[in-house]
Write a protein that holds these residues in place. Structure first.
Motif, mmCIF file in Angstrom:
data_model
loop_
_atom_site.group_PDB
_atom_site.id
_atom_site.type_symbol
_atom_site.label_atom_id
_atom_site.label_comp_id
_atom_site.label_asym_id
_atom_site.label_seq_id
_atom_site.Cartn_x
_atom_site.Cartn_y
_atom_site.Cartn_z
ATOM 1 N N TRP A 6 0.830 -1.209 0.000
ATOM 2 C CA TRP A 6 0.000 0.000 0.000
ATOM 3 C C TRP A 6 0.864 1.259 0.000
ATOM 4 C CZ3 TRP A 6 -4.845 0.808 -1.249
ATOM 5 C CH2 TRP A 6 -5.737 -0.263 -1.214
ATOM 6 N N GLN A 7 1.883 1.271 0.837
ATOM 7 C CA GLN A 7 2.740 2.445 0.926
ATOM 8 C C GLN A 7 3.506 2.680 -0.374
ATOM 9 O OE1 GLN A 7 5.519 2.348 4.144
ATOM 10 N NE2 GLN A 7 6.284 4.399 3.753
ATOM 11 N N THR A 8 4.056 1.620 -0.949
ATOM 12 C CA THR A 8 4.897 1.737 -2.132
ATOM 13 C C THR A 8 4.103 2.015 -3.402
ATOM 14 O OG1 THR A 8 6.429 0.175 -1.110
ATOM 15 C CG2 THR A 8 6.726 0.589 -3.444
ATOM 16 N N LEU A 9 2.911 1.429 -3.510
ATOM 17 C CA LEU A 9 2.138 1.547 -4.744
ATOM 18 C C LEU A 9 1.066 2.630 -4.693
ATOM 19 C CD1 LEU A 9 1.623 -2.250 -5.538
ATOM 20 C CD2 LEU A 9 3.441 -0.719 -6.349
ATOM 21 N N ALA A 10 0.596 2.990 -3.504
ATOM 22 C CA ALA A 10 -0.495 3.958 -3.429
ATOM 23 C C ALA A 10 -0.187 5.151 -2.539
ATOM 24 C CB ALA A 10 -1.768 3.268 -2.921
ATOM 25 N N GLY A 11 0.824 5.046 -1.693
ATOM 26 C CA GLY A 11 1.068 6.083 -0.709
ATOM 27 C C GLY A 11 2.025 7.176 -1.120
ATOM 28 N N THR A 12 2.513 7.128 -2.351
ATOM 29 C CA THR A 12 3.463 8.141 -2.815
ATOM 30 C C THR A 12 3.082 8.618 -4.211
ATOM 31 O OG1 THR A 12 4.928 6.509 -3.818
ATOM 32 C CG2 THR A 12 5.352 7.064 -1.517
ATOM 33 N N GLY A 14 4.842 8.584 -6.870
ATOM 34 C CA GLY A 14 5.299 7.661 -7.909
ATOM 35 C C GLY A 14 4.610 6.309 -7.875
ATOM 36 N N GLY A 15 3.722 6.117 -6.918
ATOM 37 C CA GLY A 15 3.055 4.842 -6.746
ATOM 38 C C GLY A 15 2.333 4.322 -7.976
ATOM 39 N N PRO A 16 1.543 5.155 -8.652
ATOM 40 C CA PRO A 16 0.846 4.655 -9.841
ATOM 41 C C PRO A 16 1.797 4.119 -10.919
ATOM 42 C CG PRO A 16 -0.201 6.663 -9.082
ATOM 43 C CD PRO A 16 1.064 6.492 -8.269
ATOM 44 N N ASN A 17 2.925 4.777 -11.127
ATOM 45 C CA ASN A 17 3.893 4.253 -12.099
ATOM 46 C C ASN A 17 4.489 2.939 -11.616
ATOM 47 O OD1 ASN A 17 3.773 6.056 -14.235
ATOM 48 N ND2 ASN A 17 5.210 7.468 -13.290
ATOM 49 N N ARG A 18 4.760 2.830 -10.327
ATOM 50 C CA ARG A 18 5.292 1.580 -9.795
ATOM 51 C C ARG A 18 4.266 0.454 -9.945
ATOM 52 N NH1 ARG A 18 8.256 5.195 -6.580
ATOM 53 N NH2 ARG A 18 6.727 5.441 -4.919
ATOM 54 N N ALA A 19 2.996 0.766 -9.745
ATOM 55 C CA ALA A 19 1.939 -0.241 -9.917
ATOM 56 C C ALA A 19 1.879 -0.705 -11.370
ATOM 57 C CB ALA A 19 0.597 0.325 -9.470
ATOM 58 N N ASP A 51 14.335 0.391 -8.352
ATOM 59 C CA ASP A 51 15.100 0.354 -7.099
ATOM 60 C C ASP A 51 14.182 0.383 -5.884
ATOM 61 O OD1 ASP A 51 17.507 0.245 -8.485
ATOM 62 O OD2 ASP A 51 17.938 2.394 -8.255
ATOM 63 N N VAL A 52 13.157 1.238 -5.922
ATOM 64 C CA VAL A 52 12.202 1.314 -4.812
ATOM 65 C C VAL A 52 11.476 -0.014 -4.652
ATOM 66 C CG1 VAL A 52 10.063 2.412 -4.013
ATOM 67 C CG2 VAL A 52 11.905 3.821 -4.942
ATOM 68 N N GLY A 57 11.280 -5.334 -1.516
ATOM 69 C CA GLY A 57 11.019 -6.766 -1.667
ATOM 70 C C GLY A 57 9.826 -7.099 -2.538
ATOM 71 N N ILE A 58 9.418 -6.156 -3.388
ATOM 72 C CA ILE A 58 8.247 -6.366 -4.246
ATOM 73 C C ILE A 58 8.642 -7.014 -5.565
ATOM 74 C CG2 ILE A 58 6.336 -5.194 -5.429
ATOM 75 C CD1 ILE A 58 6.474 -3.103 -3.124
ATOM 76 N N ILE A 59 9.839 -6.706 -6.037
ATOM 77 C CA ILE A 59 10.351 -7.354 -7.243
ATOM 78 C C ILE A 59 11.718 -7.939 -6.927
ATOM 79 C CG2 ILE A 59 9.077 -5.872 -8.844
ATOM 80 C CD1 ILE A 59 11.765 -4.422 -9.411
#
Length: 92
Positions: A6-12, A14-19, A51-52, A57-59
């Motif tokens: 949630w924090q990495t994909l929606a809380g920042t 850049g989250g949408p691009n990471r998703a 890198d994020v 530990g997501i990828i």
């Protein structure tokens, strides 16, 4: 892991691009250059997002120094229902 997702994909910002990157890697493992071309983003931007994602530990990546290939980690795959829930909320 749900909180990290949630924090990495929606809380920042850049989250949408990471998703989007994570979803693309789930369809087919790719390297940073392929992702940059697919999403029409700067290579350095893609590298930052990778890198994020990897730091959290997501990828995971191959050990190659040139043309490193990325794919979702086992932990991310185990929590894929959360990933899909986040992507659905981002897309709304």
């Amino acid at each position: 892991m749900d909180t990290v997702l949630w924090q990495t994909l929606a809380g920042t910002r850049g989250g949408p691009n990471r998703a989007r990157i994570l979803r693309a890697l789930d369809r087919r493992p790719r390297n940073a250059n392929q992702l940059a071309q697919e999403f029409d983003l700067a290579y350095n931007t893609i590298r930052h997002h990778l890198d994020v994602l990897e730091d959290n530990g997501i990828i995971t990546s191959s050990d190659a120094s040139y043309g490193t290939v990325y794919l979702p980690s086992e932990r991310a795959e185990q929590h894929w229902d959360t990933v899909e829930k986040i992507i659905t909320q981002i897309d709304e």
